[in-house]
Scaffold this active site. Structure first.
Site, mmCIF file in Angstrom:
data_model
loop_
_atom_site.group_PDB
_atom_site.id
_atom_site.type_symbol
_atom_site.label_atom_id
_atom_site.label_comp_id
_atom_site.label_asym_id
_atom_site.label_seq_id
_atom_site.Cartn_x
_atom_site.Cartn_y
_atom_site.Cartn_z
ATOM 1 N N ASP A 33 -21.518 22.515 -15.658
ATOM 2 C CA ASP A 33 -22.307 22.151 -16.840
ATOM 3 C C ASP A 33 -21.598 21.167 -17.775
ATOM 4 O O ASP A 33 -22.131 20.827 -18.836
ATOM 5 C CB ASP A 33 -22.717 23.407 -17.620
ATOM 6 N N THR A 77 -13.383 24.663 1.102
ATOM 7 C CA THR A 77 -13.497 24.452 2.548
ATOM 8 C C THR A 77 -14.883 23.923 2.875
ATOM 9 O O THR A 77 -15.776 23.892 2.038
ATOM 10 C CB THR A 77 -13.246 25.769 3.309
ATOM 11 N N ALA A 100 -5.384 23.463 1.324
ATOM 12 C CA ALA A 100 -5.135 24.596 2.202
ATOM 13 C C ALA A 100 -6.394 25.433 2.288
ATOM 14 O O ALA A 100 -7.126 25.569 1.304
ATOM 15 C CB ALA A 100 -3.966 25.451 1.705
ATOM 16 N N SER A 101 -6.660 25.966 3.461
ATOM 17 C CA SER A 101 -7.798 26.876 3.603
ATOM 18 C C SER A 101 -7.508 28.206 2.932
ATOM 19 O O SER A 101 -8.421 28.966 2.623
ATOM 20 C CB SER A 101 -8.121 27.093 5.082
ATOM 21 N N ASN A 102 -6.214 28.482 2.701
ATOM 22 C CA ASN A 102 -5.823 29.725 2.050
ATOM 23 C C ASN A 102 -4.443 29.535 1.434
ATOM 24 O O ASN A 102 -3.512 29.120 2.120
ATOM 25 C CB ASN A 102 -5.796 30.860 3.081
ATOM 26 N N PHE A 103 -4.304 29.820 0.151
ATOM 27 C CA PHE A 103 -3.046 29.600 -0.558
ATOM 28 C C PHE A 103 -2.164 30.837 -0.626
ATOM 29 O O PHE A 103 -1.073 30.788 -1.192
ATOM 30 C CB PHE A 103 -3.324 29.103 -1.984
ATOM 31 N N HIS A 135 -15.411 38.823 5.041
ATOM 32 C CA HIS A 135 -15.384 38.383 3.646
ATOM 33 C C HIS A 135 -16.568 38.973 2.881
ATOM 34 O O HIS A 135 -17.491 39.529 3.472
ATOM 35 C CB HIS A 135 -15.433 36.855 3.549
ATOM 36 N N LYS A 139 -19.882 34.713 0.321
ATOM 37 C CA LYS A 139 -19.317 33.602 1.089
ATOM 38 C C LYS A 139 -20.347 33.157 2.118
ATOM 39 O O LYS A 139 -20.704 33.914 3.032
ATOM 40 C CB LYS A 139 -18.015 34.022 1.774
ATOM 41 N N GLY A 145 -12.445 29.152 6.364
ATOM 42 C CA GLY A 145 -11.473 28.088 6.577
ATOM 43 C C GLY A 145 -10.165 28.625 7.126
ATOM 44 O O GLY A 145 -9.521 28.001 7.979
ATOM 45 N N THR A 146 -9.767 29.804 6.650
ATOM 46 C CA THR A 146 -8.541 30.429 7.149
ATOM 47 C C THR A 146 -8.669 30.779 8.615
ATOM 48 O O THR A 146 -7.747 30.556 9.412
ATOM 49 C CB THR A 146 -8.220 31.696 6.332
#
Length: 237
Positions: A33, A77, A100-103, A135, A139, A145-146
């Site tokens: 917004d 992702t 990264a797909s997962n941090f 998940h 989602k 992505g991971t």
């Protein structure tokens, strides 16, 4: 360090708190917004922007941040297939994206174990391998992505798997299944099954804090590096 946030959902709010706890300053928060704030001097003053938004918005967000000279850390992702080549070219031309797909630090460790185990299991064809990810119901993309990253690592190291696929019974493919249930932050399981026994490795996230901390650590790393960066650059496993 001065940080801008792009996306202010659950993850954005958690990243904000962890960044503040680590002594950083949040100079701008851009959400759906207030897109005009990409053009604000506050946003342009950021050392790094941390971006967690929808797949269809991610690439456009990168471009808006880069246009202001701001490096980007992103956990979005689903954009790679359509815009991967453009992002790689931009980063080779001087832009910076840590993606990264997962941090999660735990997932980084899990990924290293996954690669090592796959190299071992390449020698034992009596074991078939498959993967499952679970998940939360919000989602929409699948597999995660991971899961894609983990699946690619397995395929790269196991000669008997040509590629990964969902909903397949063809043994030349690594089968990847997905489950959407409740508010699960993320569970990833790799199984090696034989007639004699079963070997299983699992990463089960208790909450999103590990992802948020990893994103802030990535921002700290990105401040002093450039180009197309990822977890393997930050953690040398």
């Amino acid at each position: 360090m001065k940080i801008a946030l792009i996306g202010y959902g659950k993850m954005g709010k958690m990243i904000e708190q962890i960044a503040l706890d680590r002594g950083h300053e949040i100079v701008s928060i851009v959400d759906i917004d207030n897109q005009q704030d990409f053009d604000s001097p506050e946003f342009a003053s950021a050392d790094v922007a941390i971006e967690f938004t929808a797949p269809q918005a991610a690439y456009g967000n990168y471009q808006k941040a880069w246009a202001k000279g701001v490096k980007v850390v992103s956990g979005s992702t689903g954009w790679m297939k359509e815009h991967g080549d453009e992002v790689r070219k931009a980063c080779s031309d001087g832009k910076t994206l840590f993606w990264a797909s997962n941090f999660s630090i735990g997932v980084a460790i899990f990924s290293a174990v996954n690669r090592y185990l796959a190299k071992i299991m390449n020698q034992f064809p009596q074991y078939d391998v498959e993967m499952e990810e679970t998940h939360h119901v919000h989602k929409l993309d699948h597999p995660s992505g991971t899961a894609i990253t983990l699946a690619d690592e397995i395929v790269e190291n196991i000669d008997r798997k040509e590629a990964w696929k969902e909903d397949t019974t063809d043994k030349k493919y690594l089968r990847v299944d997905h489950i959407r249930r409740g508010e699960v932050p993320g569970i990833h399981t790799v199984r090696y099954d034989s007639e004699a026994d079963l070997i299983t490795i699992t990463h089960d996230a208790h909450n999103r804090k590990g992802f948020a901390l990893g994103a802030v650590l990535a921002a700290e790393y990105t401040r002093d590096h450039q180009g197309l960066l990822t977890i393997s650059d930050m953690f040398k496993f």
